[in-house]
Design a protein around this motif. Structure first.
Motif, short mmCIF file in Angstrom:
data_model
loop_
_atom_site.label_atom_id
_atom_site.label_comp_id
_atom_site.label_asym_id
_atom_site.label_seq_id
_atom_site.Cartn_x
_atom_site.Cartn_y
_atom_site.Cartn_z
N LYS A 2 -48.35 -20.21 -6.13
CA LYS A 2 -47.17 -19.37 -6.34
C LYS A 2 -46.11 -19.66 -5.28
O LYS A 2 -46.43 -19.91 -4.13
N PRO A 3 -44.85 -19.59 -5.68
CA PRO A 3 -43.77 -19.76 -4.70
C PRO A 3 -43.83 -18.69 -3.61
O PRO A 3 -44.22 -17.54 -3.87
N ALA A 5 -41.50 -17.06 -2.24
CA ALA A 5 -40.62 -15.93 -2.53
C ALA A 5 -41.34 -14.81 -3.27
O ALA A 5 -41.10 -13.63 -3.02
N ILE A 6 -42.25 -15.19 -4.17
CA ILE A 6 -42.98 -14.18 -4.93
C ILE A 6 -43.83 -13.33 -3.99
O ILE A 6 -43.86 -12.10 -4.09
N LEU A 64 -32.41 -13.45 -6.89
CA LEU A 64 -33.46 -13.56 -7.91
C LEU A 64 -32.89 -13.38 -9.31
O LEU A 64 -33.06 -14.24 -10.18
N GLU A 141 -41.03 -16.79 -13.07
CA GLU A 141 -41.97 -17.90 -12.80
C GLU A 141 -41.86 -18.99 -13.86
O GLU A 141 -42.00 -20.17 -13.54
N LEU A 144 -37.67 -20.58 -13.42
CA LEU A 144 -37.05 -21.04 -12.17
C LEU A 144 -37.68 -22.33 -11.66
O LEU A 144 -38.88 -22.54 -11.79
N ASP A 148 -34.83 -23.34 -6.96
CA ASP A 148 -34.41 -21.94 -7.10
C ASP A 148 -35.27 -21.05 -6.21
O ASP A 148 -34.75 -20.19 -5.48
N TRP A 149 -36.59 -21.26 -6.27
CA TRP A 149 -37.51 -20.44 -5.49
C TRP A 149 -37.28 -20.63 -3.99
O TRP A 149 -37.37 -19.66 -3.22
#
Length: 193
Positions: A2-3, A5-6, A64, A141, A144, A148-149
């Protein structure tokens, strides 16, 4: 994987949820007759104004949501709803603060109004956070790019506002620790009533 940012966003949501839980717990206890803990209630409202309303939600809107809007139109209605909910939060908290001042001044009716408004606010925010995580984030998810992330993570990692020299995460952490120190068990580290 997972990025980043998440995980940052989910961590912020978790902290916001913990503060909302504290507010709801206190209201429930006061409805049963517990004495109001006004310093703790003020610290909770200060946290909500200081962090989610001033730093977290604006970054979701600007980075976001904007990134998803660039990649797909499929989420426009959902994003519009989430942005409106962000706008609704601040006036609700300001109303809570006014009611708390009146309640502390001895106005019993303001106390009941505060309890009801606190419950409504917490429920709105919980539903909002749930929608972001369960409905919006899967869309993000999917659409992007890693670039972007990375931009979103940079925005959320930012601790300093160069214009004012403010460190929002430090300020939020200080308020969060204050809440924990003032709150009795089981929600904090203060003395049990």
């Amino acid at each position: 994987m997972k990025p980043e940012a998440i995980q940052i966003i989910r961590d912020e949501h978790l902290a916001i949820s913990a503060v909302l839980y504290s507010l709801r717990y206190l209201v429930k206890e006061m409805r049963k007759g517990a004495a109001p803990n006004f310093p703790l209630l003020r610290a909770i409202l200060d946290y909500i104004v200081s962090y989610p309303d001033r730093w977290h939600h604006p970054k979701e809107d600007k980075y976001l949501f904007a990134a998803v809007k660039k990649r797909t139109r499929d989420a426009d209605g959902l994003i519009g709803r989430l942005e409106r909910e962000h706008e609704m939060g601040y006036p609700m908290v300001e109303d809570l603060k006014r009611q708390l001042v009146a309640f502390q001044g001895g106005d019993t009716a303001a106390g009941e109004a505060f309890f009801d408004a606190a419950d409504r606010y917490a429920e709105l925010e919980w539903q909002h956070l749930r929608t972001e995580e369960e409905v919006f984030m899967p869309i993000a998810e999917r659409v992007l790019s890693p670039e972007d992330w990375a931009e979103i993570a940079t925005a959320f990692r930012e601790n300093d506002n160069p214009l004012f020299g403010i460190k929002p995460k430090d300020e939020a952490e200080t308020l969060y620790r204050r809440i924990l120190s003032l709150a009795p068990a089981p929600i904090g580290f203060g003395k049990a009533d």
